[in-house]
Design an enzyme around this catalytic site. Sequence first.
Site, PDB file in Angstrom:
ATOM      1  N   HIS B 143       0.853  -1.189   0.000  1.00 18.36           N
ATOM      2  CA  HIS B 143       0.000   0.000   0.000  1.00 18.36           C
ATOM      3  C   HIS B 143       0.888   1.238   0.000  1.00 18.36           C
ATOM      4  O   HIS B 143       1.885   1.272   0.720  1.00 18.36           O
ATOM      5  CB  HIS B 143      -0.846   0.051   1.280  1.00 18.36           C
ATOM      6  N   GLU B 170      -0.502  -0.400  -4.525  1.00 14.17           N
ATOM      7  CA  GLU B 170      -1.891   0.052  -4.539  1.00 14.17           C
ATOM      8  C   GLU B 170      -1.993   1.348  -3.764  1.00 14.17           C
ATOM      9  O   GLU B 170      -1.512   1.441  -2.632  1.00 14.17           O
ATOM     10  CB  GLU B 170      -2.792  -1.011  -3.884  1.00 14.17           C
ATOM     11  N   GLU B 221      -8.365  -3.962  -8.346  1.00 11.47           N
ATOM     12  CA  GLU B 221      -8.801  -5.088  -7.491  1.00 11.47           C
ATOM     13  C   GLU B 221      -9.992  -4.703  -6.638  1.00 11.47           C
ATOM     14  O   GLU B 221     -10.178  -5.202  -5.546  1.00 11.47           O
ATOM     15  CB  GLU B 221      -7.631  -5.643  -6.642  1.00 11.47           C
ATOM     16  N   ASP B 335      -3.619  -7.236   5.546  1.00  9.97           N
ATOM     17  CA  ASP B 335      -3.514  -5.787   5.353  1.00  9.97           C
ATOM     18  C   ASP B 335      -4.174  -4.995   6.465  1.00  9.97           C
ATOM     19  O   ASP B 335      -3.528  -4.174   7.113  1.00  9.97           O
ATOM     20  CB  ASP B 335      -4.083  -5.397   3.977  1.00  9.97           C
ATOM     21  N   SER B 362      -2.118  -8.334   0.754  1.00 12.01           N
ATOM     22  CA  SER B 362      -2.783  -7.557  -0.300  1.00 12.01           C
ATOM     23  C   SER B 362      -2.771  -6.121   0.183  1.00 12.01           C
ATOM     24  O   SER B 362      -3.789  -5.479   0.388  1.00 12.01           O
ATOM     25  CB  SER B 362      -4.178  -8.063  -0.591  1.00 12.01           C
TER      26      SER B 362
END
Lengths: 124, 738
Positions: B143, B170, B221, B335, B362
């Site tokens: 992230h 992301e 996603e 996460d 993720s």
Amino acid sequence: MPVDYPIAEKRPDLVETPSGLRFEEITLEAVLEGRVAMQDLRVTAAALCAQAGIAEAAGRLQLAENLLRAAELVSVPEDRILAVYNALRPGRATREHLLALADELESRYAAGRCAQLIREAAER
Amino acid sequence: MTSKRFEARAGRAVNRDSFIREWPDTGLVLFNSPHDPKPGIRLSAGRIVELDGKPEREFDILDRFIARRAINPAVAGEAMAMDPLVIARRLADFETPRGEVVRLVSGLSPARIMQVVDALNVVEMMMALQKMRARRTPSNQAHVTNRKENPALIAADAAEAVERGFAELETTVGVARYAPLSAMALLIGSQTGRGAALTQCAVEEALGLRLALLGLTTYAETLSVYGTEKAFRDGDDSPWSKAFLASAYASRGIKVRFTSGTGSEALMGHAEGKSMLYLETRCLMAIKGAGSQGVQNGSISCIALPESLPGGVRGVLAENLVAAMLDLEVASGNDAMASHSEIRKSAKLMLQFLPGTDFIFSGYSSMPREDNLFGGGNFDTEDLDDYNVLQRDMQVDGGVRPVREPEVLAVRRRAAEAVRAVFDELGLPPVSEAEIEAAVAARSSADMPDRDVIADLGAADRFLSEGRGGIDVIRALARRGYTDIARKILDVQKLRISGDFLQTSAVVLPGPRVLSAVNDPNDYRGPGTGYHLGAERKAEIDDIPQALDPQTIGVTGGEPFLVEAGEAKPGEDANEIVIAVGPAFGGALGATLLGLPHRAVLDALAAGIQCEGMQARLVRVCGTSDCGMIGFTGSSLSGSGIAIGIQSKGTTVIHRRGLEPLNNLELFPQAPNLTLESYRAIGRNAASYARGRPVSPVPLQIDNMARLKYIVRTTILHLRETEQVIAGKPPQELRYAG
């Protein structure tokens, strides 16, 4: 492993951009000279069909089907894509409207698989 | 009456977590709710007409979609007839190849899949996941966000994350209108330095698609799926709308991963009394039916809900496993904040970290968690050294590489400067020198100057409405001399044309090179197969910056201050106490473990001896490095019969002639606990023994961590001393040099 994967690495000769540029013609110099635009950096229906074949050979039938639907959507403009997506969301469209969208995709863009998905959503 | 120990435990971090008992009627149970259906598939003319006890006319949207698109009717008869325990054993047993398990699972109903995974304990699930993960090489996602949405900081953090080995980045936004600027900053940062990574910006679907079309992102996603019809409707989607959206993204060469996870239906009040794993299995089958290459699951933002229940952590591992069994790429959560307890968080992480998944996190928070706009940060930037150490400890590839501060500072600066150049070139609000400096060194956005938010948002709106995007960024970079970054962005965007990263579990590695389950399929079949650390990757994981070269430890470089003055003979002076030192003392080694100079130690011992009116005599024991033997040898030479034996690392003994070598008057085995004051007291005690006076205990520091802190130095100093041993060389009289 299929011999042609990754296509960009193993068989760049198989892919060309929507505007007909060859893979190796897409260079920084070409971008700077304005010969390459964002539209050139899109996947083509042919490449998607090739990827669908690779997915199918790996036993991934649903992924292959998705990539074939994607190949159909390459030529569909974004606003039509978003219109179909929104119509498929809950409570947005009548059955008739969905069926009309399916017909539109099938007749105007030869998107038979996408049309089938929409008709399936419209059942009941 | 209350217990002070209970009180101490009540204050522990784990007791700030919430725990509840199961409540199956509301879906607050991991497996086997009494309302879960009985597994079953009935086929008629190759069509599924009954699924898990429900006839076709009663199908909800998920049943209908799953029956039509997710289950292979050609396998269903065979697979459903099998004992679920047999399938469970094939999962955990590495003799059965992955492909065979995938084939069987393609014919199972959701309720049966849940039954199969519930037959496994967590170790078996980990073994299964190691085999079932789609891509052979594990990787990781980061992230990258910050509270001030500062583009220079996003770019710097992105560049560092890629330098650290993250394969996907992301970002998301607090204010949606910031999205194009944040996506652009992420893109630039992601291709600075070693490159290459895929990037995404998590926003509402229409905007997300637009950013991707403009070439500002390369994957998405955000396609969330739920396990009941009502929850799906509350999420404002249907399986068909999601399937269509997946095709839409693919039609533009954009990688897509869906999202699901246990607990979301219960949280939305729509679990219908079904267990979390049953519902999650339905989600995953819908995702498979939609033709997605993969999913991020592992409860994601709901993680604390399953973790409040018995078996929650096991259940979350089970859902990762089900995704892999369905041949989907898995980005396995870890996460969102899962616990207050570092012990509990780390233990949970091991379930994905040890077997490896396509993306272990993720979203590993590459910045401090207070800057994580996903509500994530279960592990954050400050945990990275721990993470690197875990990889090194276990020799496990967790998708991250150790880095050095100078290289990180360099890529952070270059990324921030590249963003400034692009903003300037494209007429966006300026990025100041102060922002660059702050972004390079920042811990968090609290260190960043404030930007003119109104101007940024206006510019972001214009950028989007003018339809500018990746190509404009590439041109701007090249015009301002950032040709390498421009070329890397172009090279990754170019990959869209071939669609190579649309295949299952694809990552883009430096090169750029696409690695996916097609050209890197997981071929684990037991020991000696599947993924293993190559020599290069092993060296990378092993080489954490904190690791010292053992050859440099304890090297003094100083001149020896003791010189040998002939063979030491037994003394005749009843007033002498022998200080017998080890072979390296004051020579090859110059200080004790604690860093006390040998000279100061000798002075302290001699001063203590003199306090009791006696004299110190210095002797070197050459034939052994063993503390007991040094003391023993010293006492045999001592006129008073008392000797202090001391090793170079500082371990000390007081010995009396006539005692067995390993028997002694006093032993001080923990050198790190000995200060100069202790050595003075040891000298005094030795003299008191000789005079027959009562002795008082030597003051020692008590440090339970001493062994932990010093065992490496202990080992190396002792090795050096042992190297100095000359077998058969008699003890030598010593005097001070010069």
